[in-house]
Write a protein that holds these residues in place. Structure first.
Motif, mmCIF file in Angstrom:
data_model
loop_
_atom_site.group_PDB
_atom_site.id
_atom_site.type_symbol
_atom_site.label_atom_id
_atom_site.label_comp_id
_atom_site.label_asym_id
_atom_site.label_seq_id
_atom_site.Cartn_x
_atom_site.Cartn_y
_atom_site.Cartn_z
ATOM 1 N N ASP A 215 -4.685 10.649 5.564
ATOM 2 C CA ASP A 215 -5.174 9.370 5.019
ATOM 3 C C ASP A 215 -4.062 8.644 4.259
ATOM 4 O OD1 ASP A 215 -7.682 9.975 5.932
ATOM 5 O OD2 ASP A 215 -8.597 10.283 3.948
ATOM 6 N N ALA A 216 -3.212 9.429 3.596
ATOM 7 C CA ALA A 216 -2.178 8.829 2.746
ATOM 8 C C ALA A 216 -1.043 8.216 3.567
ATOM 9 C CB ALA A 216 -1.632 9.869 1.775
ATOM 10 N N LEU A 217 -1.120 8.380 4.897
ATOM 11 C CA LEU A 217 -0.077 7.784 5.753
ATOM 12 C C LEU A 217 -0.410 6.342 6.154
ATOM 13 C CD1 LEU A 217 0.836 10.768 8.105
ATOM 14 C CD2 LEU A 217 2.053 9.950 6.079
ATOM 15 N N ALA A 218 -1.598 5.875 5.830
ATOM 16 C CA ALA A 218 -1.935 4.464 6.101
ATOM 17 C C ALA A 218 -1.322 3.638 4.978
ATOM 18 C CB ALA A 218 -3.448 4.297 6.140
ATOM 19 N N ALA A 219 0.018 3.521 4.998
ATOM 20 C CA ALA A 219 0.734 2.974 3.845
ATOM 21 C C ALA A 219 2.049 2.334 4.284
ATOM 22 C CB ALA A 219 1.011 4.101 2.852
ATOM 23 N N ARG B 36 0.857 -1.195 0.000
ATOM 24 C CA ARG B 36 0.000 0.000 0.000
ATOM 25 C C ARG B 36 0.893 1.246 0.000
ATOM 26 N NH1 ARG B 36 -5.370 1.447 1.344
ATOM 27 N NH2 ARG B 36 -5.417 3.348 2.565
ATOM 28 N N ILE B 37 0.708 2.099 -1.000
ATOM 29 C CA ILE B 37 1.589 3.262 -1.145
ATOM 30 C C ILE B 37 0.759 4.541 -1.109
ATOM 31 C CG2 ILE B 37 3.437 4.315 -2.515
ATOM 32 C CD1 ILE B 37 4.155 1.443 -1.847
ATOM 33 N N GLY B 38 1.199 5.492 -0.275
ATOM 34 C CA GLY B 38 0.585 6.821 -0.231
ATOM 35 C C GLY B 38 1.326 7.756 -1.172
ATOM 36 N N VAL B 39 0.588 8.621 -1.841
ATOM 37 C CA VAL B 39 1.209 9.619 -2.725
ATOM 38 C C VAL B 39 0.711 10.997 -2.276
ATOM 39 C CG1 VAL B 39 1.501 10.435 -5.099
ATOM 40 C CG2 VAL B 39 1.270 7.968 -4.649
ATOM 41 N N ILE B 40 1.650 11.862 -1.915
ATOM 42 C CA ILE B 40 1.309 13.202 -1.421
ATOM 43 C C ILE B 40 1.544 14.199 -2.559
ATOM 44 C CG2 ILE B 40 1.916 15.002 0.259
ATOM 45 C CD1 ILE B 40 0.667 12.645 1.637
ATOM 46 N N GLY B 41 0.461 14.673 -3.137
ATOM 47 C CA GLY B 41 0.566 15.640 -4.236
ATOM 48 C C GLY B 41 0.016 15.034 -5.516
ATOM 49 N N ALA B 42 -1.034 15.683 -6.057
ATOM 50 C CA ALA B 42 -1.679 15.159 -7.272
ATOM 51 C C ALA B 42 -1.572 16.152 -8.416
ATOM 52 C CB ALA B 42 -3.140 14.820 -6.985
ATOM 53 N N GLY B 43 -0.358 16.722 -8.574
ATOM 54 C CA GLY B 43 -0.051 17.427 -9.812
ATOM 55 C C GLY B 43 0.196 16.378 -10.888
ATOM 56 N N ALA B 44 0.824 16.803 -11.975
ATOM 57 C CA ALA B 44 1.075 15.870 -13.076
ATOM 58 C C ALA B 44 1.920 14.674 -12.619
ATOM 59 C CB ALA B 44 1.776 16.606 -14.214
ATOM 60 N N PRO C 54 3.418 14.806 12.702
ATOM 61 C CA PRO C 54 2.885 14.265 13.964
ATOM 62 C C PRO C 54 2.221 12.910 13.800
ATOM 63 C CG PRO C 54 2.132 16.537 13.583
ATOM 64 C CD PRO C 54 2.811 16.094 12.339
ATOM 65 N N ARG C 55 1.755 12.575 12.585
ATOM 66 C CA ARG C 55 1.025 11.323 12.384
ATOM 67 C C ARG C 55 1.824 10.315 11.559
ATOM 68 N NH1 ARG C 55 -4.544 12.487 12.344
ATOM 69 N NH2 ARG C 55 -4.873 10.313 11.820
ATOM 70 N N TRP C 56 3.098 10.610 11.280
ATOM 71 C CA TRP C 56 3.878 9.707 10.397
ATOM 72 C C TRP C 56 4.095 8.363 11.103
ATOM 73 C CZ3 TRP C 56 5.487 11.298 5.479
ATOM 74 C CH2 TRP C 56 6.163 10.318 4.739
ATOM 75 N N PRO C 57 3.733 7.247 10.475
ATOM 76 C CA PRO C 57 3.885 5.949 11.148
ATOM 77 C C PRO C 57 5.355 5.544 11.300
ATOM 78 C CG PRO C 57 2.698 5.749 9.036
ATOM 79 C CD PRO C 57 3.190 7.156 9.128
ATOM 80 N N THR C 58 5.670 4.931 12.418
ATOM 81 C CA THR C 58 7.056 4.581 12.747
ATOM 82 C C THR C 58 7.719 3.783 11.618
ATOM 83 O OG1 THR C 58 6.328 4.409 15.003
ATOM 84 C CG2 THR C 58 8.482 3.449 14.521
#
Ligand SMILES: NC(=O)C1=CN([C@@H]2O[C@H](COP(=O)(O)OP(=O)(O)OC[C@H]3O[C@@H](n4cnc5c(N)ncnc54)[C@H](O)[C@@H]3O)[C@@H](O)[C@H]2O)C=CC1
Ligand SMILES: O=C(CO)COP(=O)(O)O
Length: 335
Positions: free
Chosen positions: A70-74, A6-14, A95-99
Motif C-alpha cells: 500500500d505504501a508504494l502508491a506514492a 504523496r509519501i510512503g513510509v516503510i517502518g513505524a518504529g520511533a 516486485p511492486r515498486w513503481p517505475t
C-alpha cells in the motif's frame, strides 16, 4: 520535476513515526506501513504509536497500513526499518515498486552479512531505475515528532531529484541540506552508533570529560578514514551526518547506543541491557560489520575494533581500555 505530494513510509518504529508526522507538517499525504497490527490500530484509531513513540499525539491524517505494498502508491518512499532487516523488506517491495519512484534510506547501519551500506543493499534488491537517496543527521525521533528544530543531510548523486525530496520533506523546523555524497552520509550515521557506545562506556566508567573529547575526536578521524577509503568525501563527515550526529548521539542518555555503552561502563552485561529493550540499538550489529568493512578496505579502526571486542568477543573492558591507551604514539594527521 513534479512536486512530490504523496509519501510512503516503510517502518513505524520511533523514527518512521516521527518522519510521518514531519511529512504531515510539510503538508504531504502520508501512508505508513507498520509491521505490528497493534501499531496500525493505535495509529489509525488513537492517533498514537503506543509501542514505539508513546505520549505524542499524531496527526489524524496519517494513514497506517499492515499491507506493505500500500505504501508504494506514492511519489517517494522512505525506508525506515532497522538495517539488518532492510534487505528482506526491500525484497518484499521490489516486485511492486513503481517505475522511477525514489527510495530514501533512513536507517543507520551496515549489513552484517555483506558489510554493505544501506544504499548498496537497497540498490541490490530494488529495480535498477529506482533513484536511492540517504537521509541522515542528528535527529532524536522524540524531538523531531514534537517539531523541535532539527537539520539533516539529504544525500544523493542526482541534485534534481534531491531538491524535489528536500522540498517534499522540509519544514522550518526540519531542515534538509542537500549533499551529493551518500557514502559519507551513510558511514557517518552508521559508525557514530559504534562511537556512541564507546563514549557511553567512557562516561559510565567515569574516565572524565577529557577522555570523552579525545574519544570523539579520534572517533571522527576513524570514521573519516573509512569514508574516504570507501570513496566518500571528508567534508561530508564535518557536516550534519558526521560531526553533527556524533556529537548528538555520543553525549546524551536519550541515545540507545550511548545509554547501552553507559550501562556497560557501569558494569552491567550486554544481555542484561538488551534483554529489557524492544527498541533497536544499531551499533551492536554495526560494530562487527564495520570491522569487516575496515578490514576489506585496509583501514585502521581501533575504537570500533575495541567496541566489537567487548560486545561480540567477550573482551575484558578494562583490558580493552588499557590496550587503546597503550597504542604507539603517532602523528595527529596523516603526514
Ligand atoms: N529513533 C531515532 O531517534 C532514530 C532512528 N534512526 C534509525 O531508524 C531505523 C529504525 O529505528 P527506529 O525507528 O528507532 O526503531 P524502533 O527501535 O523504534 O523500533 C523497532 C522497529 O524495528 C521493526 N522491526 C523489528 N523486527 C523487524 C523485522 N523482522 N522486519 C522489519 N522491521 C522489523 C519494528 O517493527 C519497529 O518498527 C534504525 O536504523 C535507526 O538507527 C535514525 C534516526 C533517528
Ligand atoms: O540516530 C539517532 C540520532 O541521530 C538515534 O540514536 P540512537 O539510535 O542511539 O538512539
Amino acid at each position: 520535476m513534479e512536486a512530490m505530494q504523496r509519501i510512503g513510509v516503510i517502518g513505524a518504529g520511533a523514527w518512521g513515526t516521527a518522519l510521518a508526522q514531519t511529512l504531515r507538517r510539510a503538508g504531504r499525504d502520508v501512508i505508513l506501513w507498520a509491521r505490528e497490527p497493534e501499531v496500525v490500530d493505535a495509529i489509525n484509531h488513537r492517533n498514537e504509536n503506543t509501542d514505539f513513540l508513546p505520549g505524542v499525539a499524531l496527526d489524524s491524517a496519517i494513514h497506517a497500513t499492515e499491507e506493505i505494498t500500500d505504501a508504494l502508491a506514492a511519489d517517494a518512499v522512505l525506508l525506515v526499518v532497522p538495517a539488518q532487516h532492510m534487505r528482506s523488506v526491500c525484497a518484499a517491495l521490489a516486485p511492486r515498486w513503481p517505475t522511477g519512484v525514489p527510495a530514501v534510506v533512513c536507517a543507520k547501519g551496515i549489513e552484517q552479512t555483506s558489510a554493505s551500506l544501506m544504499h548498496e543493499t537497497v540498490e541490490d534488491v530494488l529495480p535498477a531505475d529506482v533513484p536511492v537517496a540517504v537521509l541522515s543527521g542528528p535527529t532524536f525521533a522524540a524531538e523531531v515528532v514534537r517539531g523541535l528544530p532539527t537539520a539533516v543531510t539529504l544525500a544523493m548523486d542526482d541534485a534534481h531529484v534531491g531538491r524535489a525530496l528536500v522540498d517534499a520533506i522540509g519544514t522550518p523546523t526540519f531542515r534538509p541540506y542537500y549533499a551529493p555524497d551518500r557514502i559519507g552520509a551513510e558511514i557517518g550515521g552508521a559508525v557514530k552508533n559504534v562511537m556512541a557506545i564507546a563514549a557511553g562506556i567512557v562516561d559510565g566508567r567515569k574516565l572524565g570529560d577529557n577522555a570523552r573529547a579525545a574519544l570523539l575526536t579520534r572517533g571522527l578521524a576513524e570514521i573519516t578514514r573509512l569514508a574516504v577509503a570507501k570513496g566518500g568525501r571528508a567534508e561530508t563527515l564535518m557536516g550534519l551526518s558526521g560531526l553533527g550526529d556524533l556529537v548528538l548521539t555520543a553525549s546524551s542518555l536519550q541515545s540507545r547506543n550511548y545509554s547501552l555503552g553507559h550501562a556497560l561502563g557501569e558494569g552491567k552485561t550486554l544481555e542484561a541491557v538488551m534483554g529489557g529493550r524492544k527498541a533497536v540499538t544499531e551499533g551492536v550489529y554495526t560494530a562487527s560489520a564495520v570491522v569487516a568493512l575496515a578490514k576489506d578496505l585496509s583501514v585502521d579502526m581501533p575504537i570500533c575494533a575495541a567496541v566489537d571486542g567487548v560486545l561480540n568477543h567477550q573482551a575484558d573492558l578494562d583490558e580493552t581500555i588499557r590496550g587503546l591507551l597503550n597504542r604507539p604514539f603517532k602523528a595527529e594527521h596523516s603526514i
